[in-house]
Design an enzyme around this catalytic site. Structure first.
Site, PDB file in Angstrom:
ATOM      1  N   SER B 154       0.835  -1.197   0.000  1.00  0.00           N
ATOM      2  CA  SER B 154       0.000   0.000   0.000  1.00  0.00           C
ATOM      3  C   SER B 154       0.880   1.262   0.000  1.00  0.00           C
ATOM      4  CB  SER B 154      -0.950  -0.052   1.202  1.00  0.00           C
ATOM      5  OG  SER B 154      -1.982   0.909   1.052  1.00  0.00           O
ATOM      6  N   ASP B 235     -10.172  -5.466  -3.380  1.00  0.00           N
ATOM      7  CA  ASP B 235      -9.547  -4.468  -2.519  1.00  0.00           C
ATOM      8  C   ASP B 235     -10.453  -3.237  -2.421  1.00  0.00           C
ATOM      9  OD1 ASP B 235      -7.907  -2.373  -1.498  1.00  0.00           O
ATOM     10  OD2 ASP B 235      -6.118  -3.430  -2.199  1.00  0.00           O
ATOM     11  N   HIS B 270      -7.235  -6.042   0.682  1.00  0.00           N
ATOM     12  CA  HIS B 270      -6.082  -5.200   1.006  1.00  0.00           C
ATOM     13  C   HIS B 270      -5.314  -5.698   2.235  1.00  0.00           C
ATOM     14  CE1 HIS B 270      -4.217  -1.314   0.030  1.00  0.00           C
ATOM     15  NE2 HIS B 270      -4.081  -1.063   1.319  1.00  0.00           N
TER      16      HIS B 270
END
Lengths: 292, 292
Positions: B154, B235, B270
């Site tokens: 991320s 995600d 995620h």
């Protein structure tokens, strides 16, 4: 009685399978909401899969093993589900429940309390062995509870050993195999265990020693037994664990190293870094029995 | 200037190697204490080992990747160290530093701040690329920083990509390969990135787009490039990531799928359950270059 409703709190794809967090109102825990995680491997879409129950240690929840144990890679490859219960009832509102980290919330010790102060809620033994399988089956989740094994860490290692040994002694054969990382092996002789037994059990340490002490129970078992224990030589809590007492009791009862294997792992400690290092061994150990 | 002292906060044996948490006073971060984790595989006792740097995402610390990433099993087998820095300076005492979860503490964005309000402390780029290797080498820890690669998740995927691409553009060849899980690929076009650039950089989003946007930087790279990106189709933060913009920019610049591989993973989200599922792939990807 109204049917039990399993509420899905979250779901994450993981190693091609799914890790789902559920909540339901537990009858056995006195009407409290209880949460658990369940990993289903991808092959559960085709047929019911065997299941391995993971009991976590003091202060933990249903998340620690799921997040840090490193179990799912091999479980997915072997096609085995893993069930992660919480470590105690939550929010019972009993006086003193949240005072200590090693008693009360997060420290249910996988027994059924007989002290009236705790006995309405603190019944993690029945919760793990009876209610959870029933609730999961009733919800139609594709798990074959006739192929079940159990493992755990520290207090959860104690839980896995005593639950397994009790099922052998009762002749139910509920679990095919048992393993433990750094388990509390002789709770009636160490501070964590005597505190729990004194608090939860009307008969105190004597009741605990008779019903929930792995080093006592293993001595009563006759016949087939499948146990693997790993502990680290650098474990700061070894004085709470007494793996040598368990090993001695097993050998005295005639169980050889194929039936009861206790391994000392040089330099490892009590953490999930230790657990995840030997996760593969434990999953494959159980797979031998679950897929037999 | 006094020599930098590395203080050992904890140490856990893990996959036959050692995971150690260190603390030191960082010059680059304006004299603040900074912590990091370092995994050394067992073979580091014989000779210096290559290293893979893991940059974590928003709200994380040096612990998340070490505890939940599932990287060490394969890193141990490959004989590769993994370095886990924190995600920002801690305790700088800047007004507003702890207000938002996506800016300030836990959200350093792996850049060097040019806004005077933040520029004394928020210099995670120099911290990761220069100070940490120097401090670790000076302490005599057996890592060969000439064999270094970088990956992240991320915000940390953004950090890995931009750090790697910048090193290619500068001709330093500091990193041999780069990979990312669900990276922020086009920060100058999404809320997380524009907020960070507006806050940390005197030149705002324009400065960020020019210096710290992977989708811009990849278009400038000529020659050899080794990038692997995985993201999940489930995600919830895809609108912050823009992997398709990065992929398009890479292809427009002539980088083929061997040089820049961007994989869409069906149904994954995620979380670290996604990361740990593909951990093996990423470790082996980097091992190809680190052990070449």
């Amino acid at each position: 009685m109204a049917p039990i409703v399993l509420e899905k709190l979250s779901s994450n794809k993981h190693h091609e399978g799914t890790l789902t967090k559920y909540k339901f109102r537990s009858v056995v825990l006195g009407g409290l909401d209880a949460q658990f995680n369940l990993f289903l491997p991808a092959n559960a879409a085709q047929a019911k899969v065997p299941v391995l129950v993971y009991l976590a240690g003091l202060t933990c929840t249903e998340d620690n093993g799921a997040q840090k144990g490193g179990f799912m890679r091999d479980a997915a490859a072997e096609g085995i589900a893993i069930l992660f219960p919480d470590t105690s009832p939550r929010g019972a509102g009993i006086e003193g429940e949240d005072v200590d980290w090693d008693f009360g919330s997060g420290a249910g010790f996988y027994l059924n309390a007989t002290n009236p102060k705790w006995s309405k809620h603190y019944n993690m033994l029945s919760y793990v062995t009876q209610e959870l399988p029933q609730v999961i089956e009733a919800a139609g989740i594709p798990i074959d509870f006739s192929r079940q094994s159990i493992f755990g860490h520290s207090m959860g290692g104690h839980g896995a050993l005593t639950t397994y040994l009790s099922s052998l002694l009762a002749g139910t054969k509920q679990y095919r195999s048992c393993s433990a990382f750094s388990p509390i092996c002789e709770p009636s002789a160490v501070p964590w265990g005597t505190k729990a037994f004194t608090g939860y059990l009307a008969g105190g340490v004597e009741e605990g020693k008779d019903r929930y002490d792995a080093s006592v129970l293993v001595g009563r078992v006759k016949g087939a037994i499948n146990v693997l224990v790993d502990y680290g030589t650098a474990d700061n809590f070894l004085h709470q664990l007494h793996p040598e007492a368990f090993l001695r009791a097993a050998r005295d009862a005639g169980h050889d190293e194929v039936q009861v294997r206790v391994r000392s792992q040089d330099g490892y400690d009590h953490s999930y870094y230790f657990i995840s290092t030997f996760a593969t061994d434990h999953i494959h150990f159980h797979a031998n029995f679950l897929k037999a």
